[in-house]
Scaffold this motif. Structure first.
Motif, mmCIF file in Angstrom:
data_model
loop_
_atom_site.group_PDB
_atom_site.id
_atom_site.type_symbol
_atom_site.label_atom_id
_atom_site.label_comp_id
_atom_site.label_asym_id
_atom_site.label_seq_id
_atom_site.Cartn_x
_atom_site.Cartn_y
_atom_site.Cartn_z
ATOM 1 N N SER A 2 46.425 38.554 -72.208
ATOM 2 C CA SER A 2 45.650 39.043 -73.348
ATOM 3 C C SER A 2 45.315 37.892 -74.287
ATOM 4 C CB SER A 2 46.444 40.124 -74.097
ATOM 5 O OG SER A 2 47.686 39.611 -74.538
ATOM 6 N N GLN A 28 55.621 42.225 -83.601
ATOM 7 C CA GLN A 28 54.287 42.649 -83.193
ATOM 8 C C GLN A 28 54.283 43.263 -81.800
ATOM 9 O OE1 GLN A 28 51.324 42.493 -85.227
ATOM 10 N NE2 GLN A 28 53.136 42.334 -86.539
ATOM 11 N N ASP A 29 53.532 44.355 -81.648
ATOM 12 C CA ASP A 29 53.426 44.932 -80.304
ATOM 13 C C ASP A 29 52.404 44.180 -79.448
ATOM 14 O OD1 ASP A 29 51.128 45.874 -81.545
ATOM 15 O OD2 ASP A 29 51.662 47.991 -81.403
ATOM 16 N N HIS A 30 51.555 43.378 -80.054
ATOM 17 C CA HIS A 30 50.744 42.404 -79.313
ATOM 18 C C HIS A 30 51.550 41.114 -79.275
ATOM 19 C CE1 HIS A 30 47.119 40.318 -77.854
ATOM 20 N NE2 HIS A 30 47.550 39.306 -78.607
ATOM 21 N N HIS A 96 51.741 46.903 -85.875
ATOM 22 C CA HIS A 96 50.460 47.035 -85.185
ATOM 23 C C HIS A 96 49.369 46.164 -85.816
ATOM 24 C CE1 HIS A 96 52.420 50.402 -83.277
ATOM 25 N NE2 HIS A 96 52.518 51.059 -84.412
ATOM 26 N N SER A 99 47.434 44.198 -82.979
ATOM 27 C CA SER A 99 46.851 45.069 -81.953
ATOM 28 C C SER A 99 45.779 45.986 -82.516
ATOM 29 C CB SER A 99 47.949 45.900 -81.276
ATOM 30 O OG SER A 99 48.593 46.752 -82.207
ATOM 31 N N SER A 100 45.974 46.489 -83.728
ATOM 32 C CA SER A 100 44.977 47.405 -84.308
ATOM 33 C C SER A 100 43.667 46.688 -84.598
ATOM 34 C CB SER A 100 45.529 48.047 -85.586
ATOM 35 O OG SER A 100 45.794 47.083 -86.578
ATOM 36 N N ALA A 103 41.898 45.773 -81.281
ATOM 37 C CA ALA A 103 41.252 46.948 -80.685
ATOM 38 C C ALA A 103 39.842 47.133 -81.218
ATOM 39 C CB ALA A 103 42.092 48.196 -80.950
#
Length: 267
Positions: A2, A28-30, A96, A99-100, A103
């Protein structure tokens, strides 16, 4: 793999909060990120705390104290990400945060800058004070210059990095440096959008920019002068001058500094 996100974190005497800021990046989820921490001549235990973190995605730099813009510029020079953003050493990301915003880039392929909601908290994060919500989509130059507050809170943009472009902030400014940086980016083109999720938890304390009115006023004035370097319509230039005088006039009055308010308004 990613997209890699470069997170640039300037730190000056941040021993009280730096661990919370770093921990928010680790959460972080990313997970494909690099954190570039620039120690801007701290005299406290900031370096000692930072060195306890052994994650290979964290990169540490030191410089003599030169200000937040110089520290960010070191990070901007060293970054390797496809996207980049800033996180001050006394604030926090939400899990998030990356990631948010990423997106939105995936869903809206024509955008270059993505923001998110910002929550303002008191110094020890025991009380939520307010939430800033972005309200603009499109080319943000005019909106930024007019300082509507619809596309700018502070250093909360995630920026798509353009190949071959050099990114640098104006050094010597202690306030409004991020607004100046975003205006320069917008002047080169690009669209702004936002996520409806909270991306930043902003700590309000005595060292926050808005608490130093004289410095903030000087920053707005310096930015006014530097806007002459951009090819802006005269009406837009006048709109900025009116807005920065109005903001500072009201801010000085709220602080009970009547003489300063009128001197700034008519200066």
């Amino acid at each position: 793999m990613s997209d890699l996100v470069s997170i640039i974190m300037p730190v000056y005497n941040g021993e009280q909060y730096i661990a919370e800021a770093i921990d928010s990046v680790l959460a972080q989820d990313h997970e494909n990120w690099e954190l570039l921490i620039i120690n801007d001549g701290s005299q406290d235990k900031s370096a000692e705390i930072i060195h306890t973190y052994l994650d290979p995605r964290i990169h540490y730099f030191e410089q003599e104290n030169a200000g937040v813009s110089a520290a960010r510029n070191l990070g901007l020079t060293a970054m390797k990400g496809d996207y980049f953003c800033f996180l001050d050493g006394d604030d926090r990301f939400t899990p998030h945060s990356l990631s948010s915003r990423l997106a939105v880039f995936e869903d809206q392929t024509d955008v270059d800058f993505v923001d998110g909601q910002v929550e303002k908290w008191n110094q020890d994060f025991s009380k939520h004070l307010s939430t800033w919500n972005p309200k603009f989509r499109g080319q943000p130059l005019s909106d930024l210059v007019k300082m509507t507050g619809h596309s700018f809170f502070g250093p909360s943009w995630l920026i798509k990095r353009k190949e071959g472009k050099t990114y640098q902030m104006m050094e010597g400014l202690s306030h409004a440096e991020d607004l100046h940086f975003y205006i320069k980016l917008a002047a080169d083109g690009g669209n702004y959008s936002f996520s409806n999720e909270t991306c930043l938890l902003y700590r309000v304390h005595n060292q926050s920019a808005m608490s130093n009115l004289k410095g903030l006023g000087a920053g707005y004035l310096t930015l006014d002068i530097n806007l002459d370097q951009l090819d802006l319509p005269p009406s837009l230039r006048r709109a900025y001058t009116r807005k920065r005088k109005s903001i500072m006039f009201k801010s000085f009055l709220r602080a009970g500094k009547v003489w300063s308010a009128f001197r700034y308004l008519f200066g």
